[in-house]
Design an enzyme around this catalytic site. Structure first.
Site, PDB file in Angstrom:
ATOM      1  CB  CYS A 138      -6.140   2.250   5.813  1.00  0.00           C
ATOM      2  SG  CYS A 138      -5.430   0.665   5.358  1.00  0.00           S
ATOM      3  CB  CYS A 155      -0.842  -0.009   1.270  1.00  0.00           C
ATOM      4  SG  CYS A 155       0.216  -0.013   2.746  1.00  0.00           S
ATOM      5  CB  CYS A 205       0.715   4.551   7.685  1.00  0.00           C
ATOM      6  SG  CYS A 205      -0.467   4.890   6.362  1.00  0.00           S
ATOM      7  CD  GLU A 220      -2.976   0.968  13.294  1.00  0.00           C
ATOM      8  OE1 GLU A 220      -2.705   0.091  12.439  1.00  0.00           O
ATOM      9  OE2 GLU A 220      -3.990   1.684  13.233  1.00  0.00           O
ATOM     10  CG  HIS A 263       3.321  -1.203  12.477  1.00  0.00           C
ATOM     11  ND1 HIS A 263       4.665  -1.484  12.330  1.00  0.00           N
ATOM     12  CD2 HIS A 263       2.683  -1.986  11.601  1.00  0.00           C
ATOM     13  CE1 HIS A 263       4.818  -2.421  11.405  1.00  0.00           C
ATOM     14  NE2 HIS A 263       3.633  -2.746  10.944  1.00  0.00           N
ATOM     15  CB  SER A 313       3.608  -5.699   5.206  1.00  0.00           C
ATOM     16  OG  SER A 313       2.801  -6.752   5.707  1.00  0.00           O
ATOM     17  CB  SER A 364       1.071  -9.046   8.503  1.00  0.00           C
ATOM     18  OG  SER A 364       0.287  -8.226   7.671  1.00  0.00           O
ATOM     19  CB  SER A 365      -3.143  -6.617  11.923  1.00  0.00           C
ATOM     20  OG  SER A 365      -4.509  -6.393  11.987  1.00  0.00           O
ATOM     21  CG  ASN A 366      -2.415  -5.873   6.010  1.00  0.00           C
ATOM     22  OD1 ASN A 366      -2.445  -6.384   4.897  1.00  0.00           O
ATOM     23  ND2 ASN A 366      -1.268  -5.503   6.587  1.00  0.00           N
TER      24      ASN A 366
HETATM   25  O1  0CJ Z   1      -0.307  -0.685  10.719  1.00  0.00           O
HETATM   26  C1  0CJ Z   1      -0.085  -0.302   9.600  1.00  0.00           C
HETATM   27  C2  0CJ Z   1       0.142   1.086   9.417  1.00  0.00           C
HETATM   28  C3  0CJ Z   1       0.014  -1.254   8.442  1.00  0.00           C
HETATM   29  C4  0CJ Z   1       1.408  -1.448   7.962  1.00  0.00           C
HETATM   30  C5  0CJ Z   1       1.532  -2.448   6.861  1.00  0.00           C
HETATM   31  O2  0CJ Z   1       1.168  -3.734   7.174  1.00  0.00           O
HETATM   32  P1  0CJ Z   1       1.861  -4.630   8.300  1.00  0.00           P
HETATM   33  O3  0CJ Z   1       1.626  -6.026   7.965  1.00  0.00           O
HETATM   34  O4  0CJ Z   1       3.256  -4.186   8.518  1.00  0.00           O
HETATM   35  O5  0CJ Z   1       1.070  -4.197   9.588  1.00  0.00           O
HETATM   36  P2  0CJ Z   1      -0.268  -4.688  10.270  1.00  0.00           P
HETATM   37  O6  0CJ Z   1       0.123  -5.764  11.252  1.00  0.00           O
HETATM   38  O7  0CJ Z   1      -0.763  -3.482  11.003  1.00  0.00           O
HETATM   39  O8  0CJ Z   1      -1.214  -5.147   9.244  1.00  0.00           O
HETATM   40 FE1  F3S Z   2      -1.236   2.754   5.994  1.00  0.00          FE
HETATM   41 FE2  F3S Z   2      -3.215   1.102   5.599  1.00  0.00          FE
HETATM   42 FE3  F3S Z   2      -0.926   0.633   4.549  1.00  0.00          FE
HETATM   43  S1  F3S Z   2      -2.786   2.257   7.435  1.00  0.00           S
HETATM   44  S2  F3S Z   2       0.538   1.444   5.963  1.00  0.00           S
HETATM   45  S3  F3S Z   2      -2.225   2.380   4.067  1.00  0.00           S
HETATM   46  S4  F3S Z   2      -2.254  -0.894   5.401  1.00  0.00           S
END
Ligand code: 0CJ
Ligand code: F3S
Length: 324
Positions: free
Chosen positions: A211, A28, A112, A142, A90, A283, A239-241
């Site tokens: 997001c 992203c 971000c 985060e 994060h 990510s 990785s949460s997403n």
């Molecule tokens: O938290 C964020 C700003 C997303 C960052 C990109 O993904 P990732 O896998 O590093 O982080 P999440 O665990 O939050 O999805």
């Molecule tokens: Fe930001 Fe969403 Fe990527 S919060 S880092 S655009 S997953």
């Protein structure tokens, strides 16, 4: 065994595999920006540059940056005096830049911008005299970062509808809610509904703070999952997403596996599978998508189809210190 049998199975002998590849998938705008911040900081300051926490939750990305001169640490006390340090995508609690300032460290913030926006909303809720109900996953960096934007005791974390039902507040209390950016769109909608039911006057964003990248990737999985027998999500367990993409698929009745690298794939997983879905968390780099497809092609005759559910054009500016 027939001695004349070739080492590599002929492509024509391979069973066909129809591969439906989700779009959008993978990086992203926030991840692109965070990685570029580390790369540019190494050029500007020279190696090593310290990064507090994995810049994004992907081992491959972290290893590539290590090779370029980044050193990853979990806490600021692992950063030597005088060394530059970058905060991960994060986000961090307010105390972290404050400590970095006290120590006179050069720091850069790769948070971000969409997470920073939630941080500012949290401050505004407090300024307006409201107690914040924050929807997120306990212990995620985060969440730690956002909880750390406001004084202790002014924000309460909820993870489930049951947590909402257990809240001690009355309808007379001034409340506001905010959310983590990488949550399940469906679960969050339910939790927000429960909050609004219990506290009709609760203040909150029009849409949740999930997001664009998180919701687009979940929508893309919803589009392909019903057409496939199995889905691979390229991403990391922290990785949460990415984990939410696995969930979206399995809840819809399509089994899904989180895959970090092609080497983790057991070809037997594909037994009886004619149509496979493929996506990647925000990510996970495209190189790993390619690596997985190349590996699948060693034992199946793969035909690739990209299923586009939306186009993404988001780009985030670099911090002032690094902009050209
Ligand atoms: O938290 C964020 C700003 C997303 C960052 C990109 O993904 P990732 O896998 O590093 O982080 P999440 O665990 O939050 O999805
Ligand atoms: Fe930001 Fe969403 Fe990527 S919060 S880092 S655009 S997953």
């Amino acid at each position: 065994m027939n001695a004349s049998f070739p080492d590599a199975v002929q492509a024509t002998d391979l069973l066909p595999l129809r591969l439906l590849i989700a779009a959008p998938r993978g990086f992203c705008a926030g991840v692109d920006r965070a990685i570029e911040i580390v790369e540019r900081a190494i050029l500007k300051f020279g190696a090593p540059v310290y990064v507090r926490h994995e810049i994004v939750h992907n081992r491959y990305v972290v290893d590539q940056l290590k090779e370029k001169g980044a050193i990853f640490v979990e806490e600021l006390d692992e950063v030597p005096d005088g060394a530059p340090v970058i905060f991960s995508a994060h986000g961090v609690p307010k105390s972290i830049p404050a400590i970095a300032d006290e120590r006179g460290l050069d720091w850069l913030d790769a948070t971000c911008p969409l997470v920073s926006k939630v941080h500012r909303q949290a401050e505004r809720q407090i300024d307006a005299g409201r107690h914040i109900i924050f929807i997120g996953h306990k212990g995620h960096p985060e969440v730690i970062g956002t909880l750390g934007q406001v004084p202790e005791g002014t924000i309460t974390l909820v993870e489930t509808v049951q947590d909402v039902l257990d809240l001690p507040f009355t309808t007379e209390d001034a409340l506001g809610f905010l959310t983590q950016t990488t949550l399940s769109v469906d679960d969050t909608a339910e939790i927000v509904r429960a909050l609004r039911n219990r506290y009709p006057h609760i203040n909150g964003p029009k849409a949740e703070d999930i997001c664009y990248a998180t919701s687009n990737r979940q929508a893309a999985v919803k589009a392909i999952a019903p057409q496939v027998e199995l889905l691979f999500v390229i991403g990391a367990p922290n990785s949460s997403n990415s984990m939410r993409l696995v969930e979206v698929s399995t809840r819809g009745g399509t089994p899904a596996r989180l895959v970090q690298r092609a080497s983790e794939i057991d070809p037997a997983w594909l037994d009886g599978v004619n149509t496979l879905g493929l996506t990647a968390g925000a990510s996970a780099p495209e190189t790993l998508v390619r690596e997985v497809i190349d590996f699948l092609s060693t034992f199946r005759a793969v035909t690739e189809e990209t299923v586009v559910t939306t186009e993404e054009k988001m780009i985030f500016k670099l911090p002032r210190q690094l902009a050209d």
